[in-house]
Scaffold this motif. Sequence first.
Motif, mmCIF file in Angstrom:
data_model
loop_
_atom_site.group_PDB
_atom_site.id
_atom_site.type_symbol
_atom_site.label_atom_id
_atom_site.label_comp_id
_atom_site.label_asym_id
_atom_site.label_seq_id
_atom_site.Cartn_x
_atom_site.Cartn_y
_atom_site.Cartn_z
ATOM 1 N N SER A 1 -8.654 -4.444 -7.540
ATOM 2 C CA SER A 1 -9.720 -5.735 -7.897
ATOM 3 C C SER A 1 -9.769 -6.677 -6.830
ATOM 4 O O SER A 1 -8.796 -6.688 -5.910
ATOM 5 N N VAL A 2 -10.553 -7.674 -7.012
ATOM 6 C CA VAL A 2 -10.350 -8.881 -6.124
ATOM 7 C C VAL A 2 -9.077 -9.615 -6.459
ATOM 8 O O VAL A 2 -8.696 -10.084 -5.538
ATOM 9 N N THR A 3 -8.591 -9.655 -7.597
ATOM 10 C CA THR A 3 -7.393 -10.454 -7.879
ATOM 11 C C THR A 3 -6.158 -10.074 -7.162
ATOM 12 O O THR A 3 -5.397 -10.641 -6.586
ATOM 13 N N THR A 4 -6.000 -8.300 -7.196
ATOM 14 C CA THR A 4 -4.922 -8.113 -6.669
ATOM 15 C C THR A 4 -5.134 -7.790 -5.193
ATOM 16 O O THR A 4 -4.159 -7.907 -4.345
ATOM 17 N N LEU A 5 -6.356 -7.989 -4.456
ATOM 18 C CA LEU A 5 -6.628 -8.099 -3.203
ATOM 19 C C LEU A 5 -6.014 -9.646 -2.779
ATOM 20 O O LEU A 5 -5.560 -9.523 -1.460
#
Length: 507
Positions: free
Chosen positions: A95-99
Amino acid sequence: MIKTRMPEERDADPTRVMREHWIAAAALTAIVLFRSAAFLVWPQIQFDSDQAITGLMAKHLSELRAFPVFYYGQNYMLAVEAWLAAPVFAIAGVSVTTLRLPLLAINLGVALGLLRVFEREVGLRPMLALVAALFFALPPPGTTAHLLEANGGNVEPFAYVLLLWMTRRRPAIGGIIFAIGFLQREFTVYGFLALLAIEAFQRTLFTREGALRRLRMLRTAAEVWLFVQWIKYYSSAAGPGSSMGDVYQPHDNLVELAHRICLDLGTLPRGLWRLLTIHWPILFGVTRQPVLDFGVDATASQGAAWGWVLLAAAALIAAAGVAGRLLAERRWRPEYDFCAYLMGAAALSNLGYVIARCGEVGFVLMRYELLSLLGAAGLSAWFLKVTKPGWLQRTWIAVVCACIAISALSHTRILTQYAKHQPPHGKLILAKQLEARGIHYAKSSYWIAYAVTFLMQEKTIIASEDFVRIREYQRIVDEHKAESIRIARDPCPGGRPVMDGVWFCPE
């Protein structure tokens, strides 16, 4: 490490000092989390295809489908961010968050690292060290967006500059850090040059031990650089199944750096003026600017019409205080070294920015000069070190806090807007439309193709029609041409509008 304490700290209760340190560290952590919150809770607030490439590299790496060494499609910008995100993807999902979680960790590490060195080497009380670190801990939303942007290396140079100082007496480790930092982002060289300048001023660079230490550091850096130049030929240079032959930008970062140097010194005065009147006010968030100009999908603005007065007052008071003490004492104290190092790295960053851009300084390429935040932190720590507790120090701290409060208010506006009503995000709408219609193959422009493909976790493959960074996508879509569509910005024969300004067109 040289550990220097102010007299009042040496006489203080160690328990009280330690308690104050942990309070300052907790406060600094909370501040960094506050200014990063919107970009983690609602990651679509600022996400594009450049960041998606980093995410796709990490995804391919976590699935063991590819072995990226540099950013896909080019022969420079080491893929550090992809390698950091890959294990996070494997554990917590794509996800963008985990990125962005590794980037958040780097932001926290730099802030806490500044706090630590300001305490141990400059000799500041923990709460004063916290004040000095505020310019990095709480920049405005536009600058924060850059510090959390997974586009190759915006925040990492801060870490490299800090680590070069902390490992200055360990040439092997410092050489590895310098090589990795330079291969990822050439801006790391500013820290190295600032370190040489400090050591030259101290005359330690010209001693046998000092010269050998730097030569060992450079030797280690050269060995790492050569190793990377060798291993890149075994890398997936343009996505799974690709090689260096698929790279459309064959130059390494040394050649790229040479190409960006502008030798027109006549542009220097104009560039320095624009640096003072445009770049710094925007970087520190003291001039009114819509955050949309930084790609932040919100209607809020950052800064204030009168904010530049606070920034100028803080800078002039601090500079005058430091200069006055140096002239009065006519001596250099070891506690000044780190402050001067940070300011030197920032000064070189500014000079490099102006020269490389031929004086065309503005917010569009602001990410090329972010190290001024470290310069501001260094000047702040230096001022707090040379001034005694009293009305001048208290007044200056109040001015700095007022300046930082402008950034805090800007972040609060964005958080409030998203908490009340999240604006529709075009790429998420596109992803939902593609999923609802069962479309698995498409072509579009670069800025749509890779961002939407990442958001859909490659359930739909969108090949780029202009800048091609992942060759495999071109082959897959060509093999399914009968099933694919074209996502266009303009109306097309037989096309269907799916949202404002976007059409699904037959191939």
